[in-house]
Design an enzyme around this catalytic site. Structure first.
Site, PDB file in Angstrom:
ATOM      1  CG  ASP A  72       6.201  80.019  17.657  1.00  0.00           C
ATOM      2  OD1 ASP A  72       5.329  80.492  16.893  1.00  0.00           O
ATOM      3  OD2 ASP A  72       7.262  79.544  17.239  1.00  0.00           O
ATOM      4  CG  HIS A  73       2.628  84.969  16.358  1.00  0.00           C
ATOM      5  ND1 HIS A  73       3.919  85.216  15.989  1.00  0.00           N
ATOM      6  CD2 HIS A  73       1.890  85.127  15.233  1.00  0.00           C
ATOM      7  CE1 HIS A  73       3.958  85.507  14.694  1.00  0.00           C
ATOM      8  NE2 HIS A  73       2.746  85.461  14.214  1.00  0.00           N
ATOM      9  CG  HIS A  82       6.915  81.808  13.560  1.00  0.00           C
ATOM     10  ND1 HIS A  82       6.656  81.863  14.910  1.00  0.00           N
ATOM     11  CD2 HIS A  82       7.159  83.090  13.187  1.00  0.00           C
ATOM     12  CE1 HIS A  82       6.731  83.122  15.328  1.00  0.00           C
ATOM     13  NE2 HIS A  82       7.038  83.880  14.294  1.00  0.00           N
TER      14      HIS A  82
END
Ligand code: BG6
Length: 507
Positions: free
Chosen positions: A194-195, A257
């Protein structure tokens, strides 16, 4: 007022560590993510001298490219970066290889294994491999199966798989995918990316909370009245209609996010700084999270979709007019909702989450609003004193702010809110790395702290199940509210907070 930096070395999440010799294999190497994020991140690590000299990247996709073609396509996509660092690029490019692979074809996977052995001999990468699944989510499970069948995941100390989001489409499919992937590799080999967790400011939520003595005692229902988590974007769907039409804001941004920001903001302190201790706490708090009204979710959620807007000089098209979007699409590009966390720390505190495309400003933040002072002794600007707010600015203008009341200059005793702020840029001077730089390095190091564990991802999907089911079964109960491009989303989203006597923070 600026926060004064005392000892920058003590605030890092981890000490620098050394990546061992290895080959990173990117499936989906002809796709957008590879040239936009992955290769630039690897090049950045190379320039920072954080990659070992025994290193290789093997790009894999169906297209019949050669090594040379892969190298020149990557260079073209990053033309400016390459021009600015030509010598470094030439060195880095000599580590790039390409192999045409269709993971559904067993003979291709056998050939891949042979190619990897060849790279091990050429680059001394010693059989250490990180496989990056940057393919369509439909292939995550079968891709892992093919790698396992070819014996490429057999050694947990030498092989790992990085899996992009979305991991599943709902609770059931995430559970199923976990089973499939879990049968191919151990959990310690699986890195669900999950960036947002790669962003310094997201990691900073942990440091701010657990490296300072003043926050934890008040970080609970006794002092905090409400929390807002926002991820606002100015861009529209761009070229990604094919994917976005099947996803929408809820699956694209909220389940991952925003939920990660929620988990870090609300989790208990881990017993030690250790990947499993941290992930245990995140999973636990997500398991305690609930939509504010699970029986009638339409009372606690608003969906919107951008319509046309902008100005005459710069008109912005509506979502339904975007290339590749169904002209009757009911995909949401905006979503706002209210949640509760049923545990001792947070019982009764409302959490408001919102995200949207084509909003007026790109901005992600977590805002904790504290309870009001019990007695108002002084006249305040605007009627009553503003409740204290702690604002964690995730991006842009990374940092944090604290709003509190001070005496307004003058003869009376009036109070006025002011803002004390900390800025990463002012304090540290240099821009932080892109999230992918951090996460790729961690994956290659085998450090799973900033990756999502199977129970976490399932808890995140489970939380939104009543909404996903409602959208699936009776979408009319959660209608799509149009909002003009360049505005702060549909009015109904303001009403969600107004019903509780609150307003969204408008930066
Ligand atoms: C991605 C979503 O995961 O995150 C995109 O798929 C979104 O739709 C992007 O634009 C936002 O990331 P960032 O880092 O720009 O906030």
């Amino acid at each position: 007022m600026n926060a004064i930096l005392t000892n920058p070395l003590r605030v890092g999440l981890r000490q620098e560590r050394v990546i061992s010799p290895q080959c990173i294999v990117i499936f989906g190497a002809s796709g957008d993510l590879t040239h936009r994020k992955l290769i630039p991140a690897l090049f950045e690590l190379f320039r920072q001298r954080r990659l070992p000299s025994e290193f290789a990247v093997l790009g894999c996709a169906r297209r019949p490219w050669s090594d040379g073609e892969f190298r020149s396509r990557m260079a073209e996509a990053m033309a400016e970066e390459v021009r600015n660092h030509q010598i470094a690029w030439d060195q880095f490019a000599s580590c790039l290889f390409y192999e045409p692979v269709d993971l559904e074809q067993p003979e291709h996977v056998v050939r891949l294994g042979q190619r990897l052995e060849g790279i091990d001999r050429l680059k001394a990468t010693r059989g250490n491999r990180t496989f990056y699944m940057s393919v369509s989510p439909a292939f995550y499970g079968s891709g892992c199966r093919s790698l396992a069948a070819a014996g490429l995941l057999a050694d947990p100390s030498r092989s790992r798989v990085v899996i992009e989001k979305p991991f599943g489409r709902d609770y059931g499919s995430a559970q199923q995918l976990n089973k499939v992937v879990g049968a191919c590799a151990q959990e310690s080999q699986i890195f669900r990316i999950d960036h947002y967790l790669g962003k310094e400011t997201v990691q900073n939520i942990l440091v701010l909370r657990f490296a300072n003595a003043i926050f934890e005692p008040i970080w609970n229902r006794n002092y905090i009245a409400s929390v807002q988590i926002t991820a606002a974007e100015t861009v529209g769907v761009e070229e990604r209609a094919g994917y976005y039409e099947t996803s929408g804001a809820l699956r694209d941004m909220v389940q991952n996010h925003l939920t990660q920001m929620l988990a870090l903001t609300t989790m208990e302190a881990p017993g030690r700084f250790d990947p499993e201790a941290i992930r245990n706490e995140k999973a636990k708090v997500l398991q305690a999270a609930r939509l504010a009204d699970e029986q009638e979710p339409w009372n606690c959620c608003v969906r919107g979709q951008y319509s046309s807007g902008g100005s005459q000089a710069r008109p912005l098209s509506g979502y339904r007019q975007e290339p590749g979007v169904n002209t009757n699409s009911t995909t949401e590009t905006y979503v706002a909702m209210k949640l509760f966390i049923n545990n001792w720390r947070w019982q009764g505190v409302p959490f408001y989450l919102r995200t949207g495309k084509r909003l007026p400003k790109r901005m992600s933040e977590v805002v904790l609003t504290f309870r009001e002072a019990p007695v108002h002794l002084f006249d305040a600007a605007g009627g009553s004193p503003t409740a204290n707010q702690l604002i964690l600015r995730i991006q842009p203008d990374e940092g944090a702010g604290f709003m509190f009341e001070v005496k307004a200059p003058g003869s009376g005793m009036r109070s006025r809110p002011v803002d004390m702020h900390f800025s990463y840029d002012e304090s540290f001077g240099e821009p932080s790395d892109e999230g992918y730089v951090r996460l790729l390095a961690d994956a290659m190091l085998g450090d799973p702290t900033l990756f999502t564990r199977s129970d976490e991802v399932e808890a995140a999907w489970r939380l939104y199940t009543p909404l996903l089911e409602l959208i699936e079964d009776s979408p009319w109960q959660l209608p799509i509210h149009p909002y003009e491009s360049g505005t702060w989303g549909p009015g109904a989203s303001d009403s969600l907070l107004a019903n509780d006597g609150l307003m969204w923070r408008r930066p």
